[in-house]
Write an enzyme that holds these catalytic residues in place. Structure first.
Site, PDB file in Angstrom:
ATOM      1  N   ASP A   2       0.870  -1.168   0.000  1.00  0.00           N
ATOM      2  CA  ASP A   2       0.000   0.000   0.000  1.00  0.00           C
ATOM      3  C   ASP A   2       0.916   1.231   0.000  1.00  0.00           C
ATOM      4  O   ASP A   2       2.126   1.111   0.220  1.00  0.00           O
ATOM      5  CB  ASP A   2      -0.895  -0.045   1.250  1.00  0.00           C
ATOM      6  N   ASP A  38      -0.183   5.261   0.928  1.00  0.00           N
ATOM      7  CA  ASP A  38      -0.466   6.211   2.011  1.00  0.00           C
ATOM      8  C   ASP A  38      -0.669   5.468   3.331  1.00  0.00           C
ATOM      9  O   ASP A  38      -1.477   4.545   3.409  1.00  0.00           O
ATOM     10  CB  ASP A  38      -1.737   7.013   1.712  1.00  0.00           C
ATOM     11  N   ASP A  65      -1.495  -0.798   6.007  1.00  0.00           N
ATOM     12  CA  ASP A  65      -1.774  -0.241   7.330  1.00  0.00           C
ATOM     13  C   ASP A  65      -3.253  -0.214   7.668  1.00  0.00           C
ATOM     14  O   ASP A  65      -3.622   0.182   8.775  1.00  0.00           O
ATOM     15  CB  ASP A  65      -1.255   1.207   7.377  1.00  0.00           C
TER      16      ASP A  65
END
Length: 227
Positions: free
Chosen positions: A9, A11, A175
């Site tokens: 991922d 951001d 995240d």
């Protein structure tokens, strides 16, 4: 770790882009004559792509109810947001600690790296270039590269197919629940990072294969069999 492909991922995993996204969101709200919000509030609206961020900002909460906004209102606001973000994209965005070194270490160790983000693809190359990461990733997908985005497994499976790697040989690293669910839906192992944007929820509650509090720990764990 006996895997071939590491799908990251962006951001909240590799970069902290909240300051720029918050500035663009508040610039949009100001243009529309609406109330602005502190960065900590906006942080909880990030992770599902630009459209939902814009809609959440317009109504001032995470859950946008059907009928609260017209398509025209959201379209107009999103265009203002894009213009604002384009003008400051990357000016306050930073890499998380140990990410730059860690990515290069993994690449040098022979892993194939890919990037799957829900951020619109038009903003991704400039940010990658600003960190000198444009050559690290063999495949890069944005939230609008396909017709669906994470937590749908399609982007992850698309990357596997493009790189001729089976999902069993791939890992999704992120995240937020969108990342972990996408990986689980694609039947691949998942690695969670606790420091990003996960709507106030502990990433461990989503049962990733493993979870880490720092990027360096993640890299050490992945490379433990390479020593």
């Amino acid at each position: 770790m006996d895997k071939q492909l590491l799908i990251f991922d962006f951001d909240g995993t590799l970069i902290d882009s909240v300051p720029d996204l918050a500035d663009a969101t508040n610039a949009m709200l100001t243009t529309l004559g609406k109330e602005t919000y502190p960065i900590e509030t906006i942080r909880n609206w990030i992770g599902n792509g630009s459209r939902l961020l814009v809609e959440r900002a317009l109504v001032g909460k995470v859950k946008v109810l059907e009928g609260e906004l017209t398509v025209e209102e959201a379209d107009h606001a999103e265009q203002i947001f894009f213009d604002a973000y384009k003008n400051l994209s990357g000016s306050k965005t930073v890499a998380y600690p140990d990410v730059d070194n860690g990515l290069k270490k993994l690449k040098d160790a022979g892993y194939t790296l890919a990037l799957v983000t829900n951020k619109p693809i038009r903003f991704v190359p400039k940010i990658l270039q600003s960190f000198g990461w444009q050559d690290l990733f063999s495949e890069v997908l944005g939230g609008d590269s396909l017709s669906t985005k994470k937590p749908d497994p399609a982007p992850l499976l698309h990357v596997c197919e493009a790189l001729n790697v089976s999902p069993e040989q791939a890992v999704m690293i992120g995240d937020s629940k969108n990342d972990i669910l996408a990986g689980q839906n694609a039947n691949m192992d998942t690695l969670g990072l606790s420091y990003g944007y996960n709507y106030g929820q502990d990433i461990r509650e989503l049962n990733p294969t493993e979870a880490f509090d720092g990027f360096a720990d993640l890299v050490t764990w992945i490379m433990r069999d390479k020593a």
